[in-house]
Design a protein around this motif. Structure first.
Motif, PDB file in Angstrom:
ATOM      1  N   GLY A  69       0.761  -1.243   0.000  1.00 53.11           N
ATOM      2  CA  GLY A  69       0.000   0.000   0.000  1.00 53.11           C
ATOM      3  C   GLY A  69       0.789   1.290   0.000  1.00 53.11           C
ATOM      4  O   GLY A  69       0.203   2.352   0.118  1.00 53.11           O
ATOM      5  N   GLY A  70       2.104   1.246  -0.122  1.00 52.32           N
ATOM      6  CA  GLY A  70       2.881   2.478  -0.170  1.00 52.32           C
ATOM      7  C   GLY A  70       2.741   3.176  -1.505  1.00 52.32           C
ATOM      8  O   GLY A  70       2.125   2.668  -2.446  1.00 52.32           O
ATOM      9  N   VAL A  71       3.302   4.363  -1.606  1.00 53.67           N
ATOM     10  CA  VAL A  71       3.238   5.140  -2.847  1.00 53.67           C
ATOM     11  C   VAL A  71       3.985   4.417  -3.958  1.00 53.67           C
ATOM     12  O   VAL A  71       5.083   3.882  -3.742  1.00 53.67           O
ATOM     13  CB  VAL A  71       3.825   6.553  -2.641  1.00 53.67           C
ATOM     14  N   ILE A  72       3.388   4.372  -5.134  1.00 50.94           N
ATOM     15  CA  ILE A  72       4.006   3.768  -6.320  1.00 50.94           C
ATOM     16  C   ILE A  72       4.064   4.820  -7.426  1.00 50.94           C
ATOM     17  O   ILE A  72       3.346   5.819  -7.387  1.00 50.94           O
ATOM     18  CB  ILE A  72       3.233   2.522  -6.805  1.00 50.94           C
ATOM     19  N   GLY A  73       4.902   4.586  -8.403  1.00 55.44           N
ATOM     20  CA  GLY A  73       4.960   5.440  -9.577  1.00 55.44           C
ATOM     21  C   GLY A  73       4.407   4.700 -10.781  1.00 55.44           C
ATOM     22  O   GLY A  73       4.344   3.470 -10.796  1.00 55.44           O
ATOM     23  N   PHE A  74       3.991   5.457 -11.799  1.00 54.75           N
ATOM     24  CA  PHE A  74       3.518   4.827 -13.030  1.00 54.75           C
ATOM     25  C   PHE A  74       3.811   5.739 -14.207  1.00 54.75           C
ATOM     26  O   PHE A  74       3.955   6.959 -14.059  1.00 54.75           O
ATOM     27  CB  PHE A  74       2.027   4.484 -12.965  1.00 54.75           C
ATOM     28  N   SER A  75       3.907   5.124 -15.387  1.00 51.76           N
ATOM     29  CA  SER A  75       4.093   5.902 -16.614  1.00 51.76           C
ATOM     30  C   SER A  75       3.477   5.160 -17.785  1.00 51.76           C
ATOM     31  O   SER A  75       3.407   3.934 -17.793  1.00 51.76           O
ATOM     32  CB  SER A  75       5.585   6.172 -16.882  1.00 51.76           C
ATOM     33  N   VAL A  76       3.014   5.944 -18.753  1.00 46.46           N
ATOM     34  CA  VAL A  76       2.465   5.419 -20.006  1.00 46.46           C
ATOM     35  C   VAL A  76       3.080   6.233 -21.136  1.00 46.46           C
ATOM     36  O   VAL A  76       3.027   7.466 -21.118  1.00 46.46           O
ATOM     37  CB  VAL A  76       0.926   5.543 -20.052  1.00 46.46           C
ATOM     38  N   LEU A  77       3.660   5.545 -22.102  1.00 47.15           N
ATOM     39  CA  LEU A  77       4.214   6.194 -23.287  1.00 47.15           C
ATOM     40  C   LEU A  77       3.243   5.924 -24.428  1.00 47.15           C
ATOM     41  O   LEU A  77       3.021   4.777 -24.807  1.00 47.15           O
ATOM     42  CB  LEU A  77       5.602   5.624 -23.599  1.00 47.15           C
ATOM     43  N   VAL A  78       2.632   6.995 -24.945  1.00 54.15           N
ATOM     44  CA  VAL A  78       1.607   6.836 -25.979  1.00 54.15           C
ATOM     45  C   VAL A  78       2.222   6.823 -27.369  1.00 54.15           C
ATOM     46  O   VAL A  78       1.900   5.980 -28.191  1.00 54.15           O
ATOM     47  CB  VAL A  78       0.546   7.964 -25.861  1.00 54.15           C
ATOM     48  N   GLU A  79       3.098   7.756 -27.624  1.00 58.56           N
ATOM     49  CA  GLU A  79       3.801   7.826 -28.910  1.00 58.56           C
ATOM     50  C   GLU A  79       5.262   8.127 -28.633  1.00 58.56           C
ATOM     51  O   GLU A  79       5.580   8.785 -27.638  1.00 58.56           O
ATOM     52  CB  GLU A  79       3.228   8.937 -29.793  1.00 58.56           C
ATOM     53  N   HIS A  80       6.134   7.658 -29.528  1.00 57.00           N
ATOM     54  CA  HIS A  80       7.567   7.904 -29.354  1.00 57.00           C
ATOM     55  C   HIS A  80       8.247   7.825 -30.708  1.00 57.00           C
ATOM     56  O   HIS A  80       7.993   6.907 -31.480  1.00 57.00           O
ATOM     57  CB  HIS A  80       8.172   6.865 -28.415  1.00 57.00           C
ATOM     58  N   GLN A  81       9.097   8.822 -30.984  1.00 54.92           N
ATOM     59  CA  GLN A  81       9.862   8.811 -32.221  1.00 54.92           C
ATOM     60  C   GLN A  81      11.208   9.477 -31.971  1.00 54.92           C
ATOM     61  O   GLN A  81      11.271  10.587 -31.430  1.00 54.92           O
ATOM     62  CB  GLN A  81       9.118   9.562 -33.330  1.00 54.92           C
ATOM     63  N   VAL A  82      12.287   8.788 -32.350  1.00 62.59           N
ATOM     64  CA  VAL A  82      13.614   9.380 -32.256  1.00 62.59           C
ATOM     65  C   VAL A  82      13.735  10.429 -33.356  1.00 62.59           C
ATOM     66  O   VAL A  82      13.361  10.182 -34.511  1.00 62.59           O
ATOM     67  CB  VAL A  82      14.714   8.308 -32.409  1.00 62.59           C
ATOM     68  N   VAL A  83      14.245  11.609 -32.996  1.00 64.33           N
ATOM     69  CA  VAL A  83      14.419  12.699 -33.946  1.00 64.33           C
ATOM     70  C   VAL A  83      15.924  12.866 -34.177  1.00 64.33           C
ATOM     71  O   VAL A  83      16.653  13.332 -33.303  1.00 64.33           O
ATOM     72  CB  VAL A  83      13.804  14.014 -33.418  1.00 64.33           C
ATOM     73  N   ALA A  84      16.372  12.448 -35.366  1.00 61.58           N
ATOM     74  CA  ALA A  84      17.789  12.521 -35.718  1.00 61.58           C
ATOM     75  C   ALA A  84      18.128  13.898 -36.281  1.00 61.58           C
ATOM     76  O   ALA A  84      17.309  14.531 -36.938  1.00 61.58           O
ATOM     77  CB  ALA A  84      18.122  11.446 -36.750  1.00 61.58           C
ATOM     78  N   LYS A  85      19.332  14.337 -35.995  1.00 62.63           N
ATOM     79  CA  LYS A  85      19.843  15.624 -36.487  1.00 62.63           C
ATOM     80  C   LYS A  85      21.249  15.410 -37.044  1.00 62.63           C
ATOM     81  O   LYS A  85      21.863  14.367 -36.824  1.00 62.63           O
ATOM     82  CB  LYS A  85      19.900  16.654 -35.348  1.00 62.63           C
ATOM     83  N   ASP A  86      21.763  16.410 -37.742  1.00 60.52           N
ATOM     84  CA  ASP A  86      23.126  16.336 -38.260  1.00 60.52           C
ATOM     85  C   ASP A  86      24.161  16.315 -37.139  1.00 60.52           C
ATOM     86  O   ASP A  86      25.209  15.700 -37.262  1.00 60.52           O
ATOM     87  CB  ASP A  86      23.418  17.513 -39.208  1.00 60.52           C
TER      88      ASP A  86
END
Length: 156
Positions: A69-86
């Protein structure tokens, strides 16, 4: 120490945006702790009307940590895209996500069917008839959210 925390770029507390992202998501990662230390576990979940539900077998490390019953963390990743640069130092990611914390509450038998249907509706879009034995075979947990935010980072 400065107690004002500056929100990072793209962070929102907007409930409709958070709800939209949680509705679109498919996998939630829980951050839990037990006597062996911190661990992360991916779970299927259901979100409806500000409430988050997960299910679990009745035995195992995850459910034992949730029962504490202690505090927990959570996360949801809906979309993800690596953005490449020069320049490699300019690389980054575009994404939509939700992070938060909460306290788990293991549901009583009479509460489990509605919560399990919330989880099923997240993935199938409909409610199901479930057997009593199937409902009794699992624990169902509501995450009582104590803090939550969405973050949107667009491609530059």
């Amino acid at each position: 120490m400065d107690t004002d925390i500056k929100l990072r770029k793209g962070v929102s507390k907007d409930e409709s945006l958070i709800g939209s992202y949680l509705t679109q998501g498919e996998v939630m990662h829980l951050a839990l702790q037990d006597n062996m230390g911190l661990f992360s576990v991916p779970v299927n979940y259901g979100y409806y009307n500000g409430k988050i539900y997960i299910h679990s077998s009745k035995k195992g490390r995850k459910i034992e940590a949730l029962h504490k019953g202690g505090v927990i963390g959570f996360s949801v990743l809906v979309e993800h895209q690596v953005v490449a640069k020069d320049d490699p130092c300019k690389w980054g990611c575009a994404f939509k996500s939700v992070i938060g914390a909460g306290v788990p509450r293991v549901l009583e038998e009479k509460e489990k069917l509605a919560a399990l249907n919330c989880i099923m509706k997240q993935y199938s879009g409909k409610e199901w008839v479930m057997s009593d034995s199937g409902i009794k075979a699992v624990d169902v947990v509501e995450i009582m959210v104590t803090s939550i935010s969405a973050r949107t980072v667009e491609k530059d």
